[in-house]
Motif scaffolding. Sequence first.
Motif, PDB file in Angstrom:
ATOM      1  N   THR A  77     -22.934  25.589  11.371  1.00  0.00           N
ATOM      2  CA  THR A  77     -22.819  26.980  11.823  1.00  0.00           C
ATOM      3  C   THR A  77     -21.395  27.525  11.662  1.00  0.00           C
ATOM      4  O   THR A  77     -21.136  28.687  12.013  1.00  0.00           O
ATOM      5  CB  THR A  77     -23.232  27.119  13.312  1.00  0.00           C
ATOM      6  N   HIS A  78     -20.493  26.718  11.170  1.00  0.00           N
ATOM      7  CA  HIS A  78     -19.106  27.187  10.939  1.00  0.00           C
ATOM      8  C   HIS A  78     -19.151  28.393   9.984  1.00  0.00           C
ATOM      9  O   HIS A  78     -19.939  28.421   9.035  1.00  0.00           O
ATOM     10  CB  HIS A  78     -18.303  26.043  10.314  1.00  0.00           C
ATOM     11  N   PRO A  79     -18.294  29.414  10.209  1.00  0.00           N
ATOM     12  CA  PRO A  79     -18.311  30.577   9.307  1.00  0.00           C
ATOM     13  C   PRO A  79     -18.033  30.202   7.844  1.00  0.00           C
ATOM     14  O   PRO A  79     -17.258  29.288   7.585  1.00  0.00           O
ATOM     15  CB  PRO A  79     -17.168  31.457   9.831  1.00  0.00           C
ATOM     16  N   ASN A  80     -18.677  30.926   6.952  1.00  0.00           N
ATOM     17  CA  ASN A  80     -18.462  30.705   5.514  1.00  0.00           C
ATOM     18  C   ASN A  80     -17.488  31.743   4.989  1.00  0.00           C
ATOM     19  O   ASN A  80     -17.831  32.923   4.892  1.00  0.00           O
ATOM     20  CB  ASN A  80     -19.796  30.821   4.756  1.00  0.00           C
ATOM     21  N   ARG A  81     -16.290  31.287   4.663  1.00  0.00           N
ATOM     22  CA  ARG A  81     -15.291  32.179   4.075  1.00  0.00           C
ATOM     23  C   ARG A  81     -14.645  31.485   2.878  1.00  0.00           C
ATOM     24  O   ARG A  81     -13.451  31.132   2.908  1.00  0.00           O
ATOM     25  CB  ARG A  81     -14.202  32.535   5.102  1.00  0.00           C
ATOM     26  N   PRO A  82     -15.450  31.251   1.822  1.00  0.00           N
ATOM     27  CA  PRO A  82     -14.913  30.499   0.683  1.00  0.00           C
ATOM     28  C   PRO A  82     -13.761  31.245   0.018  1.00  0.00           C
ATOM     29  O   PRO A  82     -13.743  32.472   0.009  1.00  0.00           O
ATOM     30  CB  PRO A  82     -16.127  30.391  -0.250  1.00  0.00           C
ATOM     31  N   LEU A  83     -12.827  30.477  -0.549  1.00  0.00           N
ATOM     32  CA  LEU A  83     -11.580  31.084  -1.036  1.00  0.00           C
ATOM     33  C   LEU A  83     -11.399  31.021  -2.551  1.00  0.00           C
ATOM     34  O   LEU A  83     -10.628  31.785  -3.108  1.00  0.00           O
ATOM     35  CB  LEU A  83     -10.390  30.367  -0.377  1.00  0.00           C
TER      36      LEU A  83
END
Length: 315
Positions: free
Chosen positions: A136-142
């Motif tokens: 459930t960790h936020p998805n903020r791919p870089l």
Amino acid sequence: MSRILITGGAGFIGFAVAKALSARGDEVIAFDIARSPRLDAEIAQHKNIEFIQGELTEWPQVVGLVQSRKPDAIIHCAAVVGVTNSLASPIGTFRVNVDGSLNVFEAMRLCGVRRVVNLSSEETYGAFEKDKIDETHPNRPLKPYGISKYAVERLACDYVTAYAMEIINVRTCWVYGPGLPRPRVPKILIDAAATGQKLHLLGGGDFRVDHVYIDDCVSGILKALDKPTHRYDIYHIATGEAPSLSEIVAMIKELVPSADLAIGPGPYKFIDGTEAIRKGALDITRARTELDYQPQFPIKKGLAAYLEATRAGLG
Ligand SMILES: NC(=O)c1ccc[n+]([C@@H]2O[C@H](COP(=O)([O-])OP(=O)(O)OC[C@H]3O[C@@H](n4cnc5c(N)ncnc54)[C@H](O)[C@@H]3O)[C@@H](O)[C@H]2O)c1
């Protein structure tokens, strides 16, 4: 017995999955742009593996393959893999990873194949907010690699909702073991230890990530493939631990006391100099509970197995 299509079937994970499926008697169709001597040797010994050379981004090839072979399910491994490769070719990465995955989903929809296990990655999260994270960790791919993998997961959601397909995303982490094709840790450390080469890395000792032994990765993928019905569409297939690279170097030196290995402190840099973002361990509670996934290779055991395989010429 099932008929399973593996995209990227000549690659590191795809080949290992093909071998495991073939060993249990399933019929395997391995699709890949490249041939692999390891896969060719396996095919020579086992009649239940077929190799088809082709290009994932070519729609007629993908739909023709799914239409003609009518697999019961697909394991989708083909991709441009890794942050470094994606920075070298962001357009190529999106073409293969996103367009290619769409070709797979579309071919499934048109040909009535319901289930695919899609190989995804911890790179979908971007920088970890804490040492151990769950699904459930936020998805903020870089980087293009992680962004492409997350785009595929979002497309998958749409296909699942619109067409009642089953797309199971296996988010695995830094998979290692015999056949790992990329010059990163722990491969470069194990290779140096096995051949008596000196390897002193200037930095990276403080970097922590979940290293997954290839056999555990395969076992998690097969459990996701076999489970009759899923309550979730995303699972961490990892170990739940994130040793630092300094700890890994110390473990390898314990296995090979003569190894001339050293590592300085600080963050890890990939071979092109790109600094790895903050990572950590992947919580595997969901996979343990839902899939009965039980990893067998804590890092020390995995490094020992990898070293033994490398010494035997299988690294
Ligand atoms: N290895 C890891 O540490 C790791 C970690 C997380 C996720 N994954 C994911 O697992 C999957 C497999 O990774 P891997 O480590 O086996 O990589 P790999 O590079 O060994 O395998 C990928 C395979 O895909 C094939 N391929 C690439 N482009 C293609 C195209 N256009 N058409 C047909 N085939 C093509 C390659 O030839 C290769 O054999 C990928 O989706 C990757 O994102 C890997």
